[in-house]
Enzyme design. Structure first.
Site, short mmCIF file in Angstrom:
data_model
loop_
_atom_site.label_atom_id
_atom_site.label_comp_id
_atom_site.label_asym_id
_atom_site.label_seq_id
_atom_site.Cartn_x
_atom_site.Cartn_y
_atom_site.Cartn_z
N TYR A 57 34.94 46.98 38.42
CA TYR A 57 36.02 46.25 39.06
C TYR A 57 36.20 44.91 38.35
O TYR A 57 35.22 44.21 38.09
CB TYR A 57 35.69 46.02 40.54
CG TYR A 57 36.71 45.20 41.29
CD1 TYR A 57 37.98 45.72 41.56
CD2 TYR A 57 36.42 43.91 41.73
CE1 TYR A 57 38.92 44.96 42.27
CE2 TYR A 57 37.35 43.15 42.43
CZ TYR A 57 38.60 43.68 42.70
OH TYR A 57 39.53 42.94 43.38
N ASP A 64 32.63 40.76 31.69
CA ASP A 64 33.03 40.24 32.98
C ASP A 64 31.76 39.90 33.76
O ASP A 64 31.15 40.76 34.38
CB ASP A 64 33.87 41.28 33.72
CG ASP A 64 34.32 40.79 35.09
OD1 ASP A 64 33.86 39.70 35.50
OD2 ASP A 64 35.12 41.49 35.74
N LYS A 112 32.57 33.54 41.22
CA LYS A 112 31.53 33.60 42.24
C LYS A 112 30.52 32.43 42.17
O LYS A 112 30.88 31.34 42.58
CB LYS A 112 30.86 34.98 42.21
CG LYS A 112 31.91 36.05 42.55
CD LYS A 112 31.39 37.42 42.85
CE LYS A 112 32.52 38.27 43.42
NZ LYS A 112 32.88 39.44 42.65
#
Ligand SMILES: *Cc1c(COP(=O)(O)O)cnc(C)c1O
Length: 433
Positions: free
Chosen positions: A144, A238, A266
């Site tokens: 994702y 990522d 995050k």
């Protein structure tokens, strides 16, 4: 478990919010029942509006690596608040956080801050296209990378849980340049590289965390690096989830492999909305105002968010909790396996650093296909039994559990007891069926 107030807020929330949430996984759809509403959090614990207290393994899906409201972070935020919330001009915090990030990731000379992981990734893709002049990208099924059009293909996370193939509203044209390969399968990558000579980048989660935790083999990542280098394709890692979490320098530090472009999010904001992408000078000089790739943001580099990120990273660096994370994760793995054996439940436990989760399957989980062999009904039973016992897990089989440095030995022993009871509940339910 008393959840009357959550039920009340859920009913009220549904009127003006879509499904009463602002991100789908929070709706608890994959585990059924009513989503809990949070009142407050401190340290390793989070408390819902009915006063139920949980040991938190969601940690806002990763950012709260020091636990909630760490005193040093909180005072840095308070201090920043007194000076103003947003300026629309540069301020010192951006320079300080940029230096910390570039020091931690040797492959990054320069960084651009944005407001989310999604933004970081789609900007990184634009940058790879700008730099190479090519359009195609390769992504892995089950990985994702946020919710931008081109990347909502074979994505994990919420999409894995709900089995939605991509998303409505994404035009075919938007994904026609996205090629899909299989995680841990280098042949599937080589096939694309042999067939297409206009590939800009391969994007990968260096530790996959959005189909549950799926760990790459060392060879897979090394070959990915070698192949991209040899073919002039950029390797985008990522690290929105793994950055500052697997190690201070992310999965790249742990694997000893450097990406061409790195995406962060995050943990970097410590709970505030921060994302970032960065690369060596040659690549970053393509970005506006130095180069012709446009990307901007009204609130990017927000001073409060920078202050929170800086304080979080400073404390993280000082504390260096990574060895402890591994120990805790190993302990949890052992407990889950022992409990599963005791009650005759088939599980696989995947973990990496401070990310861990069990899959309810006999099959070894190495990619999206094997992850999907997990019995999600068993997970559902497990999840609610853990909640009842005061352990907050992500409400989906396909999300990683996260560890924070605030978690205590006492917490962990409580979790151990909870795991045994939850595993027993899974076994009993299976017998009845
Ligand atoms: C969470 C995540 C994103 C998206 O970040 P948002 O801040 O939710 O937009 C992208 N990539 C990975 C690997 C993630 O875990």
């Amino acid at each position: 478990m008393k959840i009357e107030k959550s039920i009340e807020l859920y009913t009220k929330g549904k009127v003006n919010l879509v499904g009463a949430v602002n991100s789908p996984v929070r709706a608890f759809k994959a585990v059924g029942g009513v989503p809990i509403f949070i009142d407050k959090a401190k340290g390793s614990k989070i408390t819902d509006v009915d006063g139920n207290e949980y040991i938190d393994f969601v940690l806002s899906y990763g950012p709260m690596i020091l636990g909630h409201r760490h005193s040093k972070v909180e005072s840095a935020i308070k201090k920043a608040l007194k000076k103003g919330y947003s300026f629309g001009a540069s301020s010192y915090g951006e320079i300080e956080l940029a230096k910390m990030v570039c020091d931690a990731f040797p492959g990054m000379d320069k960084v651009r801050f944005v407001n989310s992981g999604t933004e970081a990734v789609f900007s990184a893709i634009r940058l790879a296209r700008a730099f190479t002049g090519n359009n195609k990208i390769i992504k892995f099924s089950g990985c994702y990378h946020g919710h931008s059009d081109a990347l909502l293909v074979a994505a994990g996370s919420g999409l894995a849980t709900l089995s939605i193939p991509g998303s409505l509203g994404v035009p075919e044209d938007a994904v026609k340049n996205t090629l899909i390969a299989e995680y841990n399968n280098i042949d599937s990558v080589e096939k694309h590289l042999a067939k297409h000579n206009d590939i800009a980048a391969i994007i990968v989660e260096p530790i996959a965390g959005n189909m549950g935790v799926v760990v790459p083999t060392k060879e897979f990542m090394e070959e990915l690096r070698d192949l991209t280098k040899a073919s002039g394709v950029l390797l985008i890692m990522d690290e929105v989830m793994t950055g500052f979490r697997s190690k201070f320098g992310g999965a790249q530090e742990l694997l000893g492999i450097q990406a061409d472009i790195t995406c962060l999010g995050k943990v970097i904001g410590g709970g505030f909305p921060v994302g970032a992408y960065g690369a060596r000078n040659e690549i970053m000089e393509m970005v506006s105002p130095l180069g012709g790739m446009y990307q901007a943001g009204t609130l990017s580099g927000n001073p409060i968010a920078m202050a929170c990120g800086i304080a979080t990273l400073k404390e993280l660096k000082k504390r260096n909790p990574y060895k402890d994370f591994e120990k805790t994760a190993s302990f949890l793995e052992k407990v889950m396996k022992e409990a599963a054996t005791k009650f005759g439940v088939d599980i696989q436990v995947n973990k990496f650093g401070s990310m861990i989760n069990p899959f309810f399957t006999k099959e070894k989980v190495t990619n999206f296909k094997s992850a999907q062999t997990s019995d999600t009904d068993k997970f559902k039973t497990f999840f609610w039994k853990m909640m009842e016992q005061g352990v907050f897990l992500p409400p989906s089989q396909f999300e990683s559990w996260f560890l924070s440095s605030a978690i205590s030995k006492r917490d962990i022993y409580k979790v151990k007891d909870a795991i045994y009871k939850a595993m027993e509940a899974v076994a009993n339910k299976a017998k009845k069926m």
